[in-house]
Each structure stands twice: as C-alpha cells, then as structure tokens.
Motif scaffolding. Sequence first.
Motif, short mmCIF file in Angstrom:
data_model
loop_
_atom_site.label_atom_id
_atom_site.label_comp_id
_atom_site.label_asym_id
_atom_site.label_seq_id
_atom_site.Cartn_x
_atom_site.Cartn_y
_atom_site.Cartn_z
N HIS A 91 -12.24 1.58 55.38
CA HIS A 91 -11.70 1.93 56.70
C HIS A 91 -10.41 2.74 56.55
N ASP A 92 -9.93 3.30 57.68
CA ASP A 92 -8.68 4.06 57.69
C ASP A 92 -7.51 3.13 57.40
N VAL A 93 -6.49 3.66 56.76
CA VAL A 93 -5.28 2.87 56.50
C VAL A 93 -4.10 3.82 56.32
N VAL A 94 -2.91 3.36 56.69
CA VAL A 94 -1.69 4.13 56.47
C VAL A 94 -0.81 3.34 55.52
N GLY A 95 -0.44 3.96 54.40
CA GLY A 95 0.47 3.32 53.45
C GLY A 95 1.88 3.86 53.67
N ARG A 96 2.85 2.97 53.63
CA ARG A 96 4.24 3.39 53.86
C ARG A 96 5.13 2.94 52.70
N ASP A 98 9.41 3.67 52.16
CA ASP A 98 10.64 4.37 52.56
C ASP A 98 10.30 5.46 53.57
N ALA A 99 10.61 6.73 53.27
CA ALA A 99 10.38 7.81 54.23
C ALA A 99 9.01 8.46 54.05
N SER A 100 8.21 7.96 53.11
CA SER A 100 6.88 8.54 52.87
C SER A 100 5.81 7.73 53.57
N LYS A 101 4.84 8.46 54.13
CA LYS A 101 3.66 7.84 54.73
C LYS A 101 2.45 8.56 54.18
N VAL A 102 1.39 7.80 53.90
CA VAL A 102 0.15 8.42 53.43
C VAL A 102 -1.00 7.88 54.28
N LEU A 103 -1.72 8.79 54.92
CA LEU A 103 -2.90 8.43 55.71
C LEU A 103 -4.12 8.55 54.81
N LEU A 104 -4.89 7.48 54.69
CA LEU A 104 -6.11 7.47 53.87
C LEU A 104 -7.30 7.22 54.79
N LYS A 105 -8.29 8.13 54.75
CA LYS A 105 -9.47 8.01 55.61
C LYS A 105 -10.74 8.06 54.76
N PRO A 106 -11.73 7.24 55.10
CA PRO A 106 -13.01 7.32 54.37
C PRO A 106 -13.68 8.67 54.65
N ALA A 107 -14.46 9.14 53.68
CA ALA A 107 -15.15 10.42 53.83
C ALA A 107 -16.62 10.27 53.45
#
Length: 180
Positions: A91-96, A98-107
């Motif tokens: 499933h979709d998830v957002v990792g955080r 500090d000031a960085s965010k990474v959006l991970l989406k299934p493909a």
Amino acid sequence: MTDQVGQVSEEIKETYEDFEEKVIEIRRTAKVTKGGKNLSFRAVVVVGNRKGKVGLGIGKAREVPDAIRKAIADAKKNLIEVPIYNGTIPHDVVGRQDASKVLLKPAAMGTGIIAGGTVRSVVELAGIQNILTKSLGSTNPLNLARATINGLKNLLSVKKVAELRDISPGEVIKGVKKEG
C-alpha cells in the motif's frame, strides 16, 4: 565449548553472506582544534538481500575504508523486514525524517523502480522491483535514506491487515463483497 562458538559464528556468516552493500554517501568532515583541522570521513551504507531485508548504517573514521566497514557493520545490526507483494509494496506510505519526506506507492508489473538515487538504493536492496516514489522536502542523502527506511518500516503485510480487520487475505486484496 569452542566448537559451539565456531558453529554459531559460521551460522552468522552464512546469514550475512547473501547481503549486498551499497555506499550512498561519503562525506569529509573537519573538526577545528588548536593544532589545526582534524579531518575524518562519514560513510552512509545500505545493505540488503533483495528478499525483503534491508538496513541502513553510518560509520565515522579517520580513513574512508574504516568508515565504510563500520557503516556496513552498523547497517547489518539495523536490519528491517519489508513486506513485498507481487514485487511491489502492499500500500501507499509516506516516510518522514526531519525535513525529508518520501512518498512510496505500489506500481504495476513492468513499471520498474521510479526513484532518485538514494531512495532507489534502499528500495532495490530491499528487493522491491516495481515502485513509484517521490522525495519531498530536503534532499539530504542521509535523511532521505532514513525517511525511506521509516516508510518501509510502517508497511503492513496483507496477512497483518487481514488479522486487524478480521477478514481473509483474499478479501483484503479483492475487497469485501457488500450484501444487499
């Protein structure tokens, strides 16, 4: 007694043999002292077995090879398990971090890894073949790697979601049929 220790150390070596390591960043740091500058190096390394286990490590030393060796040892201590479903994440998830965010989406199958260098390294060594990612905010390599690891830590497997919802794993994937 020594025979048992030898067996245990061989087992540990076997478990880490199939791990690959990738150096994400080597940074030179300087500490200014009374006598001048003390130079040292910081290495950020990712290790993974491409089968769902990945870890991130940091090593600091006066010379680059020592820093990399320390980082690899640290990464092997900090391994996490990543749930992989059909070559992608469940499933979709957002990792955080500090000031960085990474959006991970299934493909879908055949998409490949759509990611920048740091996120790509972590995701590849985790064993994910198809994923869409977007890094938001700071692009510091260490924070991006940590944000990716945090996102992968927050993933729930299909079995875990099924247990939480009291439904079968098949219903999680296909959806629950509505009555009426």
